[in-house]
Scaffold this motif. Structure first.
Motif, mmCIF file in Angstrom:
data_model
loop_
_atom_site.group_PDB
_atom_site.id
_atom_site.type_symbol
_atom_site.label_atom_id
_atom_site.label_comp_id
_atom_site.label_asym_id
_atom_site.label_seq_id
_atom_site.Cartn_x
_atom_site.Cartn_y
_atom_site.Cartn_z
ATOM 1 N N THR A 132 45.635 55.907 52.826
ATOM 2 C CA THR A 132 44.436 55.381 53.053
ATOM 3 C C THR A 132 44.117 54.947 51.778
ATOM 4 O O THR A 132 43.671 53.602 51.760
ATOM 5 C CB THR A 132 43.505 56.437 53.554
ATOM 6 N N SER A 133 43.879 55.421 50.635
ATOM 7 C CA SER A 133 43.568 55.098 49.379
ATOM 8 C C SER A 133 44.281 53.969 48.955
ATOM 9 O O SER A 133 43.963 52.909 48.659
ATOM 10 C CB SER A 133 43.483 56.143 48.337
ATOM 11 N N PHE A 134 45.693 54.074 49.163
ATOM 12 C CA PHE A 134 46.685 52.952 48.569
ATOM 13 C C PHE A 134 46.117 51.542 49.386
ATOM 14 O O PHE A 134 46.258 50.507 48.778
ATOM 15 C CB PHE A 134 47.929 53.653 48.874
ATOM 16 N N ARG A 135 46.057 51.868 50.725
ATOM 17 C CA ARG A 135 45.663 50.710 51.426
ATOM 18 C C ARG A 135 44.334 49.877 51.090
ATOM 19 O O ARG A 135 44.154 48.764 50.966
ATOM 20 C CB ARG A 135 45.830 50.836 52.770
ATOM 21 N N GLN A 136 43.363 51.047 50.918
ATOM 22 C CA GLN A 136 41.985 50.638 50.566
ATOM 23 C C GLN A 136 41.822 49.703 49.050
ATOM 24 O O GLN A 136 41.213 48.790 48.906
ATOM 25 C CB GLN A 136 41.018 51.686 50.574
ATOM 26 N N PHE A 137 42.545 50.298 48.147
ATOM 27 C CA PHE A 137 42.264 49.996 46.838
ATOM 28 C C PHE A 137 43.734 49.016 46.381
ATOM 29 O O PHE A 137 44.019 49.035 45.037
ATOM 30 C CB PHE A 137 42.274 51.372 45.860
ATOM 31 N N SER A 138 44.252 48.418 47.285
ATOM 32 C CA SER A 138 45.590 47.652 47.116
ATOM 33 C C SER A 138 45.261 46.569 46.125
ATOM 34 O O SER A 138 45.828 45.999 45.165
ATOM 35 C CB SER A 138 46.390 47.441 48.186
ATOM 36 N N GLY A 139 43.990 45.921 46.480
ATOM 37 C CA GLY A 139 43.340 44.770 45.519
ATOM 38 C C GLY A 139 43.502 45.079 44.005
ATOM 39 O O GLY A 139 43.912 44.471 43.353
ATOM 40 N N LEU A 140 42.558 46.137 43.899
ATOM 41 C CA LEU A 140 42.142 46.837 42.548
ATOM 42 C C LEU A 140 43.850 46.984 41.863
ATOM 43 O O LEU A 140 43.702 46.972 40.711
ATOM 44 C CB LEU A 140 41.360 47.872 42.603
ATOM 45 N N ILE A 141 44.450 47.744 42.402
ATOM 46 C CA ILE A 141 45.826 48.163 42.072
ATOM 47 C C ILE A 141 46.809 47.005 41.412
ATOM 48 O O ILE A 141 47.268 46.823 40.465
ATOM 49 C CB ILE A 141 46.824 48.999 42.957
ATOM 50 N N MET A 142 46.469 45.892 42.414
ATOM 51 C CA MET A 142 47.503 44.712 41.972
ATOM 52 C C MET A 142 46.764 43.983 40.716
ATOM 53 O O MET A 142 47.358 43.488 39.901
ATOM 54 C CB MET A 142 47.540 43.846 43.224
ATOM 55 N N GLU A 143 45.462 44.284 40.721
ATOM 56 C CA GLU A 143 44.779 43.558 39.687
ATOM 57 C C GLU A 143 45.308 44.010 38.211
ATOM 58 O O GLU A 143 45.528 43.560 37.162
ATOM 59 C CB GLU A 143 43.069 43.493 39.778
ATOM 60 N N ARG A 144 45.238 45.490 38.011
ATOM 61 C CA ARG A 144 45.759 46.152 37.012
ATOM 62 C C ARG A 144 47.657 45.766 36.645
ATOM 63 O O ARG A 144 47.708 46.169 35.330
ATOM 64 C CB ARG A 144 45.810 47.821 37.342
ATOM 65 N N GLN A 145 48.191 45.182 37.717
ATOM 66 C CA GLN A 145 49.435 44.817 37.237
ATOM 67 C C GLN A 145 49.623 43.488 36.933
ATOM 68 O O GLN A 145 50.542 43.204 36.491
ATOM 69 C CB GLN A 145 50.334 44.999 38.585
ATOM 70 N N SER A 146 48.568 42.512 36.818
ATOM 71 C CA SER A 146 48.628 41.245 36.513
ATOM 72 C C SER A 146 49.067 41.019 35.167
ATOM 73 O O SER A 146 49.916 39.946 34.899
ATOM 74 C CB SER A 146 47.326 40.540 36.796
ATOM 75 N N PRO A 147 48.970 41.886 33.879
ATOM 76 C CA PRO A 147 49.837 41.394 32.769
ATOM 77 C C PRO A 147 51.211 41.310 32.817
ATOM 78 O O PRO A 147 51.736 40.905 32.059
ATOM 79 C CB PRO A 147 49.318 42.785 32.138
ATOM 80 N N TYR A 148 51.946 41.844 33.864
ATOM 81 C CA TYR A 148 53.233 41.865 33.908
ATOM 82 C C TYR A 148 53.877 40.708 34.835
ATOM 83 O O TYR A 148 54.976 40.457 35.062
ATOM 84 C CB TYR A 148 53.917 43.242 34.538
ATOM 85 N N HIS A 149 53.078 39.941 35.084
ATOM 86 C CA HIS A 149 53.229 38.789 36.014
ATOM 87 C C HIS A 149 54.161 37.852 35.422
ATOM 88 O O HIS A 149 55.176 37.116 35.988
ATOM 89 C CB HIS A 149 52.112 37.923 36.376
ATOM 90 N N HIS A 150 54.097 37.761 34.131
ATOM 91 C CA HIS A 150 55.097 36.649 33.326
ATOM 92 C C HIS A 150 56.641 37.085 33.297
ATOM 93 O O HIS A 150 57.522 36.405 33.142
ATOM 94 C CB HIS A 150 54.559 36.648 31.757
ATOM 95 N N LEU A 151 56.936 38.474 33.805
ATOM 96 C CA LEU A 151 58.283 38.998 33.811
ATOM 97 C C LEU A 151 58.737 38.805 35.165
ATOM 98 O O LEU A 151 59.832 38.812 35.445
ATOM 99 C CB LEU A 151 58.309 40.311 33.415
ATOM 100 N N PHE A 152 57.897 38.339 36.303
ATOM 101 C CA PHE A 152 58.238 38.514 37.576
ATOM 102 C C PHE A 152 57.764 37.027 38.359
ATOM 103 O O PHE A 152 56.735 36.605 37.791
ATOM 104 C CB PHE A 152 57.799 39.523 38.524
ATOM 105 N N GLU A 153 58.267 36.559 39.384
ATOM 106 C CA GLU A 153 57.797 35.380 39.902
ATOM 107 C C GLU A 153 56.623 35.774 40.906
ATOM 108 O O GLU A 153 55.508 35.156 40.954
ATOM 109 C CB GLU A 153 58.747 34.948 41.080
#
Length: 654
Positions: free
Chosen positions: A81-102
């Motif tokens: 439940t928490s994973f689905r609710q906070f998925s947006g926040l979780i994704m924001e934290r991963q944005s620094p790795y975007h340059h390595l992935f499409e």
């Protein structure tokens, strides 16, 4: 060109030049071979190193992205439940790795997209659970690097890295994925741009049979060519260097290096022509060296050889004049010792030749005299069949007295033996022929029975000759045919005798099983023949028998066999006739014999016939059984009052 080489001086110059060229060529080719061997080893090392470095670089990039993805997934531990609710926040934290992935994507445990970065319109909420990489991750509960596929977003060749996300109880609550476009500038584009030498290139393929980079450019999802044996071996895990031929027929050296992080491999390919370019330039230098050597040494060699061969030229001219008879005296040109020895040897040979020619002329005249009196025709031809010699008997035989030499023998006649024609080619290719009987037909269509003997003279040599000895064999063969006829025929009636008839009986008995209608044996025993001999004399009896033979020939078929077995006993063999038809024929014969009359001394004489019939049966062990039945039938006809036909069929006919 051939005339130029016929001169000794020119040939010496050519040999001298050839030795120089071969020496320079041998040394240069040896150096070139050594250079090619060294260059080949260097090329082998270089392509192996390129493949290894590129494989290492790709592994490094995959490891870097894999570690970041799995590390990030490990920090997302929470309930579903928490994973689905906070998925947006979780994704924001991963944005620094975007340059390595499409793209970075969060899936829930059911494969529905919760978040994607950068955001793609319409993708959030899409069910991608059918994607193989999601299923492999969900099934294995381990991070996965997928097989290349066409991306849902940009329709480009892509791979996905996935890592499962667990709750505190170790249950999967979602999947964290990152996609890599293979053609991006920070992944395979650098590999595609790598060159080896001038024409060498690099390829990347998967063990599943797809080429990601081929020929120095992105290959998308192109299937591996079945004819690429090195790539097929790489799919089975091969690592190393091989030399092979590509689809264009160019010989290449290929190195293969397997990746550790993914079921991929790197191919480094270098055409041998490009790798051995320095050695090929050495070949061009060789040609230039040979040209320089020839320009310097040719004039010197020409002058030297011409000076030493001039006496030989003069000697050759004197020899030619001596041969033509223009020069009666021996040759004499002087010069160095070898020339003088050659002069003396030639003068001795000429003296010996004159002596031998005189002896040969005498022997030839004697041989011609002997051949001229022979009764056999003797003809000698060349391999083309042209007559070179013919004796007087051959000229008479072919009715061309004194006009045979130079003509083609087998245009004047043809020869046939055992039903096959023998021409010039067959005689030429065969071994010697001795006493072969045959028929000779001349140009006037006259046919002679002859015996031919053929001998090869100097076989296989340019002056090969064929000698034919032909003997007229007509009289001997006529006598043989007459003797053969006498041995098988009755001299009075000219019918077959008992021995020849027995041979025919054996032959038709052997074929009894093969015939639809049986062969019938007819025995004819004359009635009252003895009174004809007693009252009319033996000449009257002989005339009656000859008339009887003529009557039988008129009645029977051409295929039937008539024979006189004894004094007043005759037999007829009726092949495939059948008893019914034979009975009709026998009655006709009986009536004709009864009507036959011979006049002598004012009296008429005649006879009747008792005729017995029997068929030849496959069950007959020998001709005697059939003869015994027919003889029994003839005896029964006499017993019933003579002048009758009686049939006794074989047991199988009954």
């Amino acid at each position: 060109m051939r005339a130029w080489f016929d001169r000794l001086a020119n040939r010496g110059i050519a040999i001298f030049v050839a030795v120089i060229i071969l020496t320079v060529a041998f040394v240069s080719m040896f150096n070139m071979a050594a250079s090619r061997q060294e260059l080949g080893q260097q090329a082998r090392t270089q392509v192996a190193m390129v493949a290894e470095l590129l494989a290492y670089e790709l592994d490094r990039k995959l490891i870097e992205r894999f570690n970041i993805l799995t590390g990030a997934a490990a920090t997302m531990t929470m309930d579903a439940t928490s994973f689905r609710q906070f998925s947006g926040l979780i994704m924001e934290r991963q944005s620094p790795y975007h340059h390595l992935f499409e793209n970075l994507i969060l899936f829930d445990e059911g494969g529905v997209v919760l978040e994607i970065y950068p955001e793609v319109e319409g993708l959030v909420g899409t069910d991608l659970s059918a994607r193989p990489y999601f299923q492999d991750t969900n099934r294995g509960l381990t991070p996965v690097i997928s097989e290349p596929f066409e991306s849902y977003i940009r329709k480009l060749p892509t791979v996905a890295m996935t890592a499962p996300v667990f709750n505190h109880n170790g249950r999967v609550v979602g999947v964290f994925a990152g996609t890599i476009v293979l053609t991006s500038h920070n992944f395979l584009s650098e590999v595609a741009n790598t060159r080896i030498g001038h024409d060498g290139y690099v390829g990347v393929g998967t063990r599943s049979g797809k080429m990601l980079v081929q020929g120095g450019r992105s290959a998308g999802f192109r299937d591996l060519s079945p004819g690429n044996d090195v790539a097929m071996a790489a799919m089975d895990g091969f690592e190393g260097v091989r030399t092979t031929t590509n689809r264009q027929g160019v010989e290449v050296m290929v190195a293969v290096q397997q990746l550790n992080m993914a079921p991929w491999f790197v191919l480094a390919s270098w055409p041998l022509e490009d790798a051995f370019a320095p050695a090929n330039r050495l070949r061009e230098d060789l040609l230039l060296t040979i040209a320089i050597v020839l320009l310097i040494l040719l004039p010197v060699a020409w002058y030297t050889f011409r000076r030493y061969t001039n006496p030989l030229i003069e000697l050759a001219e004197q020899i030619r004049e001596r041969h033509l008879g223009v020069r009666p005296e021996p040759v004499d040109v002087g010069g160095y010792r070898e020339i003088r020895e050659l002069e003396q040897a030639f003068n001795r040979v000429m003296a010996d030749r004159n002596e031998v020619e005189a002896r040969l002329r005498a022997e030839q005249e004697m041989g011609a005299s002997i051949l001229g009196v022979l009764h056999e025709a003797v003809v000698m031809t060349d391999t083309e069949g042209r007559i070179r010699y013919a004796n007087r008997r051959a000229e008479e035989f072919l009715n061309r007295a004194g006009r045979l030499e130079g003509l083609v023998l087998f245009e004047l006649l043809s020869f046939e033996a055992e039903g096959e024609e023998w021409g010039a080619d067959r005689f030429l290719s065969s071994d010697e022929v001795h006493g072969m009987d045959g028929a000779l037909r001349d140009e006037h269509d006259r046919v002679f029975d002859v015996e031919v003997t053929m001998l090869h003279v100097s076989r296989g040599e340019p002056d090969e000759r064929l000698v034919f000895v032909v003997r007229d064999d007509s009289e001997r063969r006529r006598q043989e045919r007459h003797l053969s006829w006498q041995a098988t025929h009755d001299s009075l009636t000219s019918l077959m005798n008992r021995r020849a008839f027995s041979a025919e009986l054996v032959k038709w008995l052997a074929q009894a099983r093969e015939l639809e209608a049986p062969t019938v044996l007819m025995l004819i025993d004359l009635d009252h023949f003895k009174p004809v001999n007693d009252r009319g004399g033996h000449l009257t009896g002989d005339e009656l028998l000859r008339g009887l033979a003529a009557t039988l020939r008129q009645v029977v078929r051409k295929t039937d066999v008539i024979a006189r077995l004894g004094g007043d006993e005759f037999a007829i063999l009726l092949p495939a006739c059948g008893l019914e038809r034979a009975l009709v024929l026998a009655e006709e014969i009986r009536r004709n014999i009864e009507a036959l009359r011979v006049a002598a001394d004012g009296q008429e004489f005649g006879v009747t016939a008792s005729i017995g019939l029997s068929d030849l049966s496959p069950g007959d062990a020998s001709p005697r059984e059939a003869m015994a039945r027919a003889d029994e039938a003839a005896y029964a006809a006499k017993a019933r009052g003579r002048n009758q036909v009686v049939v006794i069929a074989s047991p199988l006919s009954d």
